[in-house]
Enzyme design. Structure first.
Site, PDB file in Angstrom:
ATOM      1  N   TYR A   1      28.482  46.053  44.643  1.00  0.00           N
ATOM      2  CA  TYR A   1      27.157  45.638  45.109  1.00  0.00           C
ATOM      3  C   TYR A   1      26.116  46.751  44.957  1.00  0.00           C
ATOM      4  O   TYR A   1      24.920  46.522  45.104  1.00  0.00           O
ATOM      5  CB  TYR A   1      27.205  45.208  46.588  1.00  0.00           C
ATOM      6  CG  TYR A   1      28.008  43.949  46.834  1.00  0.00           C
ATOM      7  CD1 TYR A   1      28.252  43.025  45.820  1.00  0.00           C
ATOM      8  CD2 TYR A   1      28.514  43.655  48.089  1.00  0.00           C
ATOM      9  CE1 TYR A   1      28.985  41.878  46.048  1.00  0.00           C
ATOM     10  CE2 TYR A   1      29.254  42.509  48.322  1.00  0.00           C
ATOM     11  CZ  TYR A   1      29.484  41.627  47.297  1.00  0.00           C
ATOM     12  OH  TYR A   1      30.208  40.480  47.522  1.00  0.00           O
TER      13      TYR A   1
ATOM     14  N   LYS B   1      42.798  45.443  42.918  1.00  0.00           N
ATOM     15  CA  LYS B   1      43.320  44.805  41.710  1.00  0.00           C
ATOM     16  C   LYS B   1      43.715  45.928  40.739  1.00  0.00           C
ATOM     17  O   LYS B   1      43.136  46.066  39.656  1.00  0.00           O
ATOM     18  CB  LYS B   1      42.261  43.884  41.089  1.00  0.00           C
ATOM     19  CG  LYS B   1      41.971  42.650  41.911  1.00  0.00           C
ATOM     20  CD  LYS B   1      42.988  41.551  41.703  1.00  0.00           C
ATOM     21  CE  LYS B   1      42.837  40.923  40.338  1.00  0.00           C
ATOM     22  NZ  LYS B   1      43.906  39.925  40.071  1.00  0.00           N
TER      23      LYS B   1
ATOM     24  N   ASP C   1      44.207  39.171  45.023  1.00  0.00           N
ATOM     25  CA  ASP C   1      44.373  37.717  44.869  1.00  0.00           C
ATOM     26  C   ASP C   1      45.641  37.248  45.573  1.00  0.00           C
ATOM     27  O   ASP C   1      45.646  36.213  46.259  1.00  0.00           O
ATOM     28  CB  ASP C   1      44.373  37.311  43.389  1.00  0.00           C
ATOM     29  CG  ASP C   1      45.297  38.148  42.525  1.00  0.00           C
ATOM     30  OD1 ASP C   1      45.743  39.223  42.975  1.00  0.00           O
ATOM     31  OD2 ASP C   1      45.594  37.727  41.389  1.00  0.00           O
TER      32      ASP C   1
ATOM     33  N   ASP D   1      34.409  41.232  51.347  1.00  0.00           N
ATOM     34  CA  ASP D   1      33.429  40.181  51.627  1.00  0.00           C
ATOM     35  C   ASP D   1      34.143  38.826  51.630  1.00  0.00           C
ATOM     36  O   ASP D   1      34.009  38.011  52.554  1.00  0.00           O
ATOM     37  CB  ASP D   1      32.357  40.236  50.529  1.00  0.00           C
ATOM     38  CG  ASP D   1      31.096  39.501  50.909  1.00  0.00           C
ATOM     39  OD1 ASP D   1      31.047  38.939  52.015  1.00  0.00           O
ATOM     40  OD2 ASP D   1      30.165  39.473  50.083  1.00  0.00           O
TER      41      ASP D   1
ATOM     42  N   ASP E   1      35.670  36.688  55.192  1.00  0.00           N
ATOM     43  CA  ASP E   1      35.143  35.356  55.498  1.00  0.00           C
ATOM     44  C   ASP E   1      36.280  34.344  55.571  1.00  0.00           C
ATOM     45  O   ASP E   1      36.319  33.490  56.459  1.00  0.00           O
ATOM     46  CB  ASP E   1      34.144  34.905  54.428  1.00  0.00           C
ATOM     47  CG  ASP E   1      32.719  35.250  54.828  1.00  0.00           C
ATOM     48  OD1 ASP E   1      32.551  36.174  55.639  1.00  0.00           O
ATOM     49  OD2 ASP E   1      31.788  34.601  54.323  1.00  0.00           O
TER      50      ASP E   1
END
Ligand code: NAD
Length: 368
Positions: A142, A192, A225, A249, A253
Protein backbone atom coordinates in the site's frame (compact mmCIF):
# COMPACT_ATOMS: atom_id res chain seq x y z
CA UNK A 1 2.99 8.68 40.10
CA UNK A 2 0.89 10.50 37.50
CA UNK A 3 -2.41 8.96 36.51
CA UNK A 4 -2.42 7.15 33.16
CA UNK A 5 -3.60 9.50 30.43
CA UNK A 6 -6.15 8.95 27.69
CA UNK A 7 -7.14 11.21 24.79
CA UNK A 8 -10.69 10.52 23.65
CA UNK A 9 -11.50 11.37 20.04
CA UNK A 10 -15.14 10.33 19.70
CA UNK A 11 -15.47 11.58 16.13
CA UNK A 12 -18.63 11.46 14.02
CA UNK A 13 -21.90 9.56 13.66
CA UNK A 14 -22.25 6.84 16.28
CA UNK A 15 -18.71 7.57 17.55
CA UNK A 16 -19.86 9.88 20.38
CA UNK A 17 -22.74 7.51 21.24
CA UNK A 18 -20.56 4.44 21.73
CA UNK A 19 -17.84 6.50 23.42
CA UNK A 20 -20.37 7.77 25.99
CA UNK A 21 -20.67 4.16 27.21
CA UNK A 22 -16.90 3.78 27.46
CA UNK A 23 -16.79 6.96 29.54
CA UNK A 24 -19.20 5.33 32.00
CA UNK A 25 -16.75 2.44 32.36
CA UNK A 26 -13.75 4.75 32.74
CA UNK A 27 -15.73 6.52 35.49
CA UNK A 28 -16.53 3.18 37.10
CA UNK A 29 -12.83 2.33 37.35
CA UNK A 30 -12.23 5.63 39.16
CA UNK A 31 -15.03 5.25 41.70
CA UNK A 32 -15.05 1.47 42.23
CA UNK A 33 -11.47 0.34 41.56
CA UNK A 34 -9.45 3.41 42.51
CA UNK A 35 -7.94 3.49 39.02
CA UNK A 36 -8.20 7.06 37.78
CA UNK A 37 -7.38 8.04 34.23
CA UNK A 38 -6.59 11.61 33.18
CA UNK A 39 -8.99 11.98 30.30
CA UNK A 40 -8.94 14.76 27.73
CA UNK A 41 -11.28 15.00 24.77
CA UNK A 42 -10.87 16.51 21.35
CA UNK A 43 -12.20 16.43 17.80
CA UNK A 44 -11.31 14.24 14.84
CA UNK A 45 -12.88 13.70 11.44
CA UNK A 46 -15.88 15.63 10.13
CA UNK A 47 -16.56 17.42 13.42
CA UNK A 48 -12.94 18.69 13.45
CA UNK A 49 -13.34 19.84 9.86
CA UNK A 50 -16.55 21.70 10.78
CA UNK A 51 -14.74 23.58 13.56
CA UNK A 52 -11.19 23.98 12.22
CA UNK A 53 -11.37 23.30 8.48
CA UNK A 54 -9.11 20.27 8.96
CA UNK A 55 -9.97 16.72 10.11
CA UNK A 56 -7.16 16.81 12.69
CA UNK A 57 -5.88 20.02 14.22
CA UNK A 58 -2.13 20.22 14.91
CA UNK A 59 -2.85 20.72 18.63
CA UNK A 60 -4.85 17.48 18.69
CA UNK A 61 -2.02 15.67 16.91
CA UNK A 62 0.43 16.97 19.52
CA UNK A 63 -1.83 15.79 22.36
CA UNK A 64 -2.09 12.33 20.76
CA UNK A 65 1.71 12.08 20.79
CA UNK A 66 1.85 12.80 24.51
CA UNK A 67 -0.84 10.62 26.07
CA UNK A 68 -0.50 6.96 27.06
CA UNK A 69 -3.38 5.93 24.80
CA UNK A 70 -5.77 7.41 22.25
CA UNK A 71 -9.34 6.08 22.14
CA UNK A 72 -11.12 6.81 18.88
CA UNK A 73 -14.82 6.34 18.06
CA UNK A 74 -15.38 6.62 14.31
CA UNK A 75 -15.09 9.22 11.58
CA UNK A 76 -16.99 10.09 8.43
CA UNK A 77 -20.48 10.70 7.13
CA UNK A 78 -22.32 11.42 3.89
CA UNK A 79 -22.19 15.19 4.47
CA UNK A 80 -18.40 15.02 4.04
CA UNK A 81 -18.34 12.79 0.96
CA UNK A 82 -17.74 15.66 -1.48
CA UNK A 83 -14.94 17.35 0.44
CA UNK A 84 -11.51 17.59 -1.13
CA UNK A 85 -9.51 14.38 -0.55
CA UNK A 86 -6.99 16.23 1.64
CA UNK A 87 -9.58 17.22 4.25
CA UNK A 88 -11.85 14.17 4.22
CA UNK A 89 -12.61 12.85 7.75
CA UNK A 90 -10.57 9.66 7.16
CA UNK A 91 -7.44 11.78 6.58
CA UNK A 92 -7.54 12.67 10.28
CA UNK A 93 -7.34 9.02 11.25
CA UNK A 94 -4.64 8.29 8.68
CA UNK A 95 -2.57 11.19 9.97
CA UNK A 96 -2.79 9.86 13.52
CA UNK A 97 -1.66 6.39 12.40
CA UNK A 98 1.16 7.78 10.28
CA UNK A 99 2.59 10.39 12.65
CA UNK A 100 2.35 8.07 15.66
CA UNK A 101 4.02 5.42 13.46
CA UNK A 102 1.54 2.73 14.50
CA UNK A 103 3.00 -0.20 12.62
CA UNK A 104 1.35 -3.07 14.45
CA UNK A 105 -2.39 -3.51 14.08
CA UNK A 106 -4.01 -6.00 16.47
CA UNK A 107 -7.35 -7.38 15.38
CA UNK A 108 -8.80 -9.96 17.76
CA UNK A 109 -11.40 -12.46 16.58
CA UNK A 110 -13.13 -13.62 19.71
CA UNK A 111 -16.40 -15.50 19.76
CA UNK A 112 -18.56 -15.01 22.82
CA UNK A 113 -20.51 -18.20 23.53
CA UNK A 114 -23.83 -16.38 23.53
CA UNK A 115 -23.23 -15.24 19.94
CA UNK A 116 -21.83 -18.46 18.46
CA UNK A 117 -25.02 -18.86 16.37
CA UNK A 118 -24.26 -15.57 14.62
CA UNK A 119 -21.33 -16.93 12.69
CA UNK A 120 -21.77 -18.25 9.19
CA UNK A 121 -19.64 -21.20 10.32
CA UNK A 122 -20.81 -24.13 12.42
CA UNK A 123 -21.12 -23.40 16.13
CA UNK A 124 -18.46 -25.96 17.12
CA UNK A 125 -15.97 -24.33 14.75
CA UNK A 126 -16.27 -20.87 16.33
CA UNK A 127 -17.50 -21.34 19.92
CA UNK A 128 -14.73 -20.25 22.28
CA UNK A 129 -12.60 -18.86 19.45
CA UNK A 130 -10.00 -16.36 20.69
CA UNK A 131 -7.26 -15.42 18.22
CA UNK A 132 -5.47 -12.19 17.30
CA UNK A 133 -4.23 -11.16 13.88
CA UNK A 134 -1.24 -8.81 13.94
CA UNK A 135 -1.14 -6.89 10.67
CA UNK A 136 1.82 -4.76 9.62
CA UNK A 137 0.20 -1.39 9.05
CA UNK A 138 2.64 1.18 7.72
CA UNK A 139 4.53 -0.47 4.87
CA UNK A 140 4.19 -3.09 2.14
CA UNK A 141 2.29 -2.85 -1.10
CA UNK A 142 0.00 0.00 0.00
CA UNK A 143 3.01 2.30 0.38
CA UNK A 144 5.84 0.89 -1.81
CA UNK A 145 7.30 2.88 -4.72
CA UNK A 146 7.07 2.92 -7.67
CA UNK A 147 3.31 3.14 -7.79
CA UNK A 148 0.87 4.62 -10.26
CA UNK A 149 -0.84 4.13 -13.59
CA UNK A 150 1.59 4.54 -16.47
CA UNK A 151 1.46 4.14 -20.23
CA UNK A 152 3.59 1.50 -21.84
CA UNK A 153 3.38 1.37 -25.64
CA UNK A 154 -0.30 1.72 -26.43
CA UNK A 155 -1.77 0.51 -23.15
CA UNK A 156 -1.95 1.56 -19.49
CA UNK A 157 -0.23 -0.36 -16.74
CA UNK A 158 -1.08 -0.15 -13.02
CA UNK A 159 1.86 -0.62 -10.66
CA UNK A 160 2.16 -1.14 -6.94
CA UNK A 161 5.27 -2.36 -5.22
CA UNK A 162 5.51 -4.78 -2.32
CA UNK A 163 8.54 -3.62 -0.35
CA UNK A 164 9.64 -4.54 3.16
CA UNK A 165 12.86 -3.71 4.95
CA UNK A 166 14.33 -6.08 7.47
CA UNK A 167 13.69 -3.65 10.33
CA UNK A 168 10.03 -3.21 9.37
CA UNK A 169 9.54 -6.97 9.50
CA UNK A 170 11.54 -7.34 12.70
CA UNK A 171 9.54 -4.78 14.67
CA UNK A 172 6.13 -6.21 13.83
CA UNK A 173 7.45 -9.73 14.50
CA UNK A 174 8.56 -8.59 17.97
CA UNK A 175 5.15 -7.12 18.57
CA UNK A 176 3.53 -10.49 17.71
CA UNK A 177 5.94 -12.48 19.88
CA UNK A 178 5.40 -10.13 22.83
CA UNK A 179 1.67 -10.53 22.40
CA UNK A 180 1.95 -14.32 22.22
CA UNK A 181 3.86 -14.34 25.51
CA UNK A 182 0.86 -12.68 27.17
CA UNK A 183 -1.45 -15.27 25.60
CA UNK A 184 -0.87 -18.92 24.60
CA UNK A 185 2.71 -18.49 23.37
CA UNK A 186 2.04 -19.46 19.76
CA UNK A 187 2.70 -17.43 16.60
CA UNK A 188 1.91 -18.39 13.02
CA UNK A 189 3.56 -16.15 10.42
CA UNK A 190 1.86 -15.92 7.02
CA UNK A 191 3.33 -14.79 3.68
CA UNK A 192 3.78 -16.10 0.15
CA UNK A 193 7.43 -17.16 0.31
CA UNK A 194 6.71 -19.64 -2.48
CA UNK A 195 6.19 -16.86 -5.05
CA UNK A 196 7.39 -13.55 -3.56
CA UNK A 197 10.91 -12.48 -2.57
CA UNK A 198 9.46 -10.14 0.04
CA UNK A 199 7.80 -13.26 1.45
CA UNK A 200 11.13 -15.11 1.57
CA UNK A 201 12.69 -12.22 3.49
CA UNK A 202 9.63 -12.01 5.77
CA UNK A 203 9.96 -15.68 6.67
CA UNK A 204 13.74 -15.41 7.26
CA UNK A 205 13.52 -12.35 9.49
CA UNK A 206 10.61 -13.67 11.57
CA UNK A 207 12.54 -16.90 12.10
CA UNK A 208 15.75 -15.03 13.04
CA UNK A 209 13.98 -12.77 15.56
CA UNK A 210 12.32 -15.84 17.00
CA UNK A 211 15.54 -17.83 17.34
CA UNK A 212 17.51 -14.94 18.86
CA UNK A 213 14.94 -13.29 21.09
CA UNK A 214 11.84 -15.46 21.55
CA UNK A 215 12.89 -19.12 21.43
CA UNK A 216 10.27 -19.90 24.10
CA UNK A 217 7.42 -18.99 21.72
CA UNK A 218 6.14 -21.71 19.39
CA UNK A 219 6.56 -20.42 15.80
CA UNK A 220 5.10 -21.85 12.59
CA UNK A 221 4.97 -20.50 9.03
CA UNK A 222 2.13 -20.83 6.55
CA UNK A 223 1.48 -19.54 3.04
CA UNK A 224 -1.19 -16.86 3.33
CA UNK A 225 -3.61 -18.58 0.94
CA UNK A 226 -3.40 -21.81 2.93
CA UNK A 227 -3.81 -19.67 6.06
CA UNK A 228 -7.07 -18.23 4.72
CA UNK A 229 -8.33 -21.76 4.14
CA UNK A 230 -7.30 -22.90 7.61
CA UNK A 231 -8.97 -19.87 9.19
CA UNK A 232 -12.30 -20.98 7.75
CA UNK A 233 -11.70 -24.69 8.36
CA UNK A 234 -10.48 -24.71 11.98
CA UNK A 235 -9.61 -21.23 13.30
CA UNK A 236 -9.04 -22.47 16.85
CA UNK A 237 -5.67 -23.96 15.77
CA UNK A 238 -4.24 -20.40 15.88
CA UNK A 239 -3.32 -18.07 18.73
CA UNK A 240 -1.45 -15.10 17.20
CA UNK A 241 -1.11 -14.70 13.42
CA UNK A 242 1.44 -12.18 12.12
CA UNK A 243 1.32 -11.05 8.53
CA UNK A 244 1.96 -8.15 6.18
CA UNK A 245 -0.25 -5.20 5.36
CA UNK A 246 -2.09 -6.64 2.35
CA UNK A 247 -2.61 -10.19 3.60
CA UNK A 248 -3.45 -8.82 7.04
CA UNK A 249 -6.11 -6.58 5.55
CA UNK A 250 -7.85 -9.58 3.99
CA UNK A 251 -7.24 -12.16 6.71
CA UNK A 252 -8.30 -9.90 9.58
CA UNK A 253 -11.59 -9.00 7.89
CA UNK A 254 -12.29 -12.66 7.16
CA UNK A 255 -11.35 -13.71 10.71
CA UNK A 256 -13.41 -10.93 12.24
CA UNK A 257 -16.54 -12.01 10.46
CA UNK A 258 -16.14 -15.53 11.83
CA UNK A 259 -17.52 -14.07 15.01
CA UNK A 260 -20.62 -12.20 13.83
CA UNK A 261 -21.46 -8.51 14.09
CA UNK A 262 -19.31 -5.54 13.16
CA UNK A 263 -20.58 -3.94 16.37
CA UNK A 264 -18.51 -6.43 18.40
CA UNK A 265 -15.02 -5.94 16.92
CA UNK A 266 -12.30 -3.97 18.71
CA UNK A 267 -8.81 -3.12 17.45
CA UNK A 268 -5.51 -1.70 18.64
CA UNK A 269 -2.74 -0.06 16.64
CA UNK A 270 0.59 0.00 18.42
CA UNK A 271 3.90 1.72 17.70
CA UNK A 272 7.34 1.87 19.24
CA UNK A 273 7.73 2.02 23.04
CA UNK A 274 7.71 5.55 24.52
CA UNK A 275 10.06 6.75 27.27
CA UNK A 276 7.81 5.12 29.90
CA UNK A 277 8.08 1.75 28.14
CA UNK A 278 4.47 1.77 26.91
CA UNK A 279 3.88 1.54 23.19
CA UNK A 280 2.33 4.45 21.34
CA UNK A 281 -1.22 3.28 20.97
CA UNK A 282 -4.56 4.01 19.38
CA UNK A 283 -7.62 1.91 20.19
CA UNK A 284 -10.77 1.95 18.08
CA UNK A 285 -13.72 -0.19 17.08
CA UNK A 286 -13.41 -1.70 13.61
CA UNK A 287 -16.76 -0.27 12.50
CA UNK A 288 -17.32 3.14 10.94
CA UNK A 289 -19.63 5.99 11.89
CA UNK A 290 -22.78 4.12 10.79
CA UNK A 291 -24.72 7.19 9.60
CA UNK A 292 -27.76 4.98 8.91
CA UNK A 293 -28.35 4.47 12.65
CA UNK A 294 -26.59 7.52 14.16
CA UNK A 295 -28.56 9.46 16.76
CA UNK A 296 -31.14 6.71 17.26
CA UNK A 297 -29.70 4.89 20.27
CA UNK A 298 -29.29 1.76 18.16
CA UNK A 299 -25.51 1.47 18.02
CA UNK A 300 -23.82 -1.43 19.74
CA UNK A 301 -21.19 0.03 22.09
CA UNK A 302 -19.43 -3.31 22.73
CA UNK A 303 -16.72 -2.92 20.04
CA UNK A 304 -15.72 0.38 21.60
CA UNK A 305 -15.92 -1.04 25.14
CA UNK A 306 -13.72 -3.99 24.11
CA UNK A 307 -11.28 -1.53 22.51
CA UNK A 308 -10.97 0.13 25.92
CA UNK A 309 -10.36 -3.34 27.43
CA UNK A 310 -7.48 -3.72 24.97
CA UNK A 311 -6.09 -0.40 26.20
CA UNK A 312 -6.24 -1.67 29.78
CA UNK A 313 -4.27 -4.74 28.74
CA UNK A 314 -1.70 -3.34 26.29
CA UNK A 315 -1.18 0.26 27.42
CA UNK A 316 -1.80 0.08 31.15
CA UNK A 317 -0.67 -3.44 32.09
CA UNK A 318 -4.07 -4.06 33.66
CA UNK A 319 -4.73 -7.44 32.11
CA UNK A 320 -6.91 -8.60 35.02
CA UNK A 321 -9.08 -5.51 34.71
CA UNK A 322 -9.30 -6.01 30.94
CA UNK A 323 -10.50 -9.56 31.58
CA UNK A 324 -13.05 -8.15 34.05
CA UNK A 325 -14.50 -5.89 31.33
CA UNK A 326 -14.57 -8.76 28.83
CA UNK A 327 -16.28 -11.01 31.38
CA UNK A 328 -18.87 -8.28 32.02
CA UNK A 329 -19.60 -8.15 28.29
CA UNK A 330 -19.88 -11.94 28.24
CA UNK A 331 -22.35 -11.76 31.15
CA UNK A 332 -24.69 -9.23 29.53
CA UNK A 333 -24.71 -11.23 26.31
CA UNK A 334 -25.34 -14.47 28.20
CA UNK A 335 -28.24 -12.69 29.93
CA UNK A 336 -29.78 -12.16 26.49
CA UNK A 337 -29.33 -8.38 26.16
CA UNK A 338 -29.15 -7.45 22.50
CA UNK A 339 -28.69 -4.20 20.58
CA UNK A 340 -30.49 -4.21 17.23
CA UNK A 341 -27.49 -5.61 15.29
CA UNK A 342 -27.39 -8.63 17.61
CA UNK A 343 -31.06 -9.56 17.35
CA UNK A 344 -30.85 -13.00 15.82
CA UNK A 345 -32.16 -16.52 15.97
CA UNK A 346 -32.17 -16.64 19.78
CA UNK A 347 -34.44 -13.59 20.19
CA UNK A 348 -33.16 -11.82 23.29
CA UNK A 349 -34.06 -8.61 25.09
CA UNK A 350 -33.73 -5.54 22.85
CA UNK A 351 -31.72 -2.74 24.46
CA UNK A 352 -30.49 0.70 23.41
CA UNK A 353 -26.86 1.82 23.26
CA UNK A 354 -27.03 3.36 26.68
CA UNK A 355 -28.92 0.44 28.25
CA UNK A 356 -26.19 -1.88 26.97
CA UNK A 357 -23.51 0.34 28.54
CA UNK A 358 -25.44 0.47 31.83
CA UNK A 359 -25.75 -3.33 31.82
CA UNK A 360 -21.99 -3.72 31.38
CA UNK A 361 -21.41 -1.34 34.29
CA UNK A 362 -23.90 -3.33 36.40
CA UNK A 363 -22.06 -6.56 35.52
CA UNK A 364 -18.79 -4.86 36.52
CA UNK A 365 -20.37 -3.90 39.84
CA UNK A 366 -21.40 -7.49 40.38
CA UNK A 367 -17.83 -8.65 39.70
CA UNK A 368 -16.32 -7.06 42.84
P1 NAD B 1 -19.99 1.28 8.96
O1 NAD B 1 -19.10 0.37 9.74
O2 NAD B 1 -20.16 2.63 9.51
O3 NAD B 1 -21.44 0.59 8.85
C1 NAD B 1 -21.69 -0.63 8.15
C2 NAD B 1 -23.01 -1.25 8.66
O4 NAD B 1 -22.81 -1.78 9.97
C3 NAD B 1 -24.14 -0.22 8.80
O5 NAD B 1 -25.36 -0.84 8.44
C4 NAD B 1 -24.13 0.13 10.25
O6 NAD B 1 -25.40 0.52 10.75
C5 NAD B 1 -23.67 -1.17 10.90
N1 NAD B 1 -22.89 -0.90 12.12
C6 NAD B 1 -21.61 -0.42 12.18
N2 NAD B 1 -21.25 -0.28 13.45
C7 NAD B 1 -22.29 -0.66 14.21
C8 NAD B 1 -22.50 -0.71 15.62
N3 NAD B 1 -21.57 -0.35 16.51
N4 NAD B 1 -23.70 -1.15 16.06
C9 NAD B 1 -24.65 -1.53 15.20
N5 NAD B 1 -24.52 -1.51 13.86
C10 NAD B 1 -23.33 -1.06 13.37
O7 NAD B 1 -19.42 1.32 7.48
P2 NAD B 1 -19.91 2.19 6.22
O8 NAD B 1 -21.41 2.30 6.24
O9 NAD B 1 -19.24 1.61 5.07
O10 NAD B 1 -19.30 3.63 6.44
C11 NAD B 1 -19.99 4.72 7.06
C12 NAD B 1 -19.02 5.87 7.29
O11 NAD B 1 -18.00 5.46 8.20
C13 NAD B 1 -18.28 6.29 6.01
O12 NAD B 1 -18.15 7.70 6.04
C14 NAD B 1 -16.93 5.61 6.13
O13 NAD B 1 -15.94 6.30 5.44
C15 NAD B 1 -16.71 5.67 7.61
N6 NAD B 1 -15.81 4.64 8.14
C16 NAD B 1 -15.02 5.01 9.18
C17 NAD B 1 -14.19 4.08 9.77
C18 NAD B 1 -13.38 4.52 10.97
O14 NAD B 1 -13.66 5.56 11.53
N7 NAD B 1 -12.39 3.76 11.39
C19 NAD B 1 -14.18 2.75 9.36
C20 NAD B 1 -15.04 2.38 8.31
C21 NAD B 1 -15.86 3.34 7.72
Amino acid sequence: MANPSILILAGDGIGPEVMAEVKKIIGWFGTRRGITFDVTEDLVGGCAYDKHGTPLHDDTMAKAQEVDAVLLGAVGGPQYDNLDFSVKPERGLLRLRKEMDLYSNLRPAQCFDALADFSSLKKEVVAGLDIVIVRELTSGVYFGEPRGIFTEGNERVGINTQRYTESEIARVARSAFELARRRNNKVCSMEKANVMESGILWRQVVQEIHDKEYPDVQLSHMYADAGAMQLCRWPKQFDVIVTDNLFGDLLSDAAAMLTGSLGMLPSASLGAPMANGRPKALYEPVHGSAPDIAGQGKANPIACILSFAMALRYSFDLGDEAARVEAAVETVLANGLRTADLMGPDGGTPVSTSQMGDAVVAALDASI
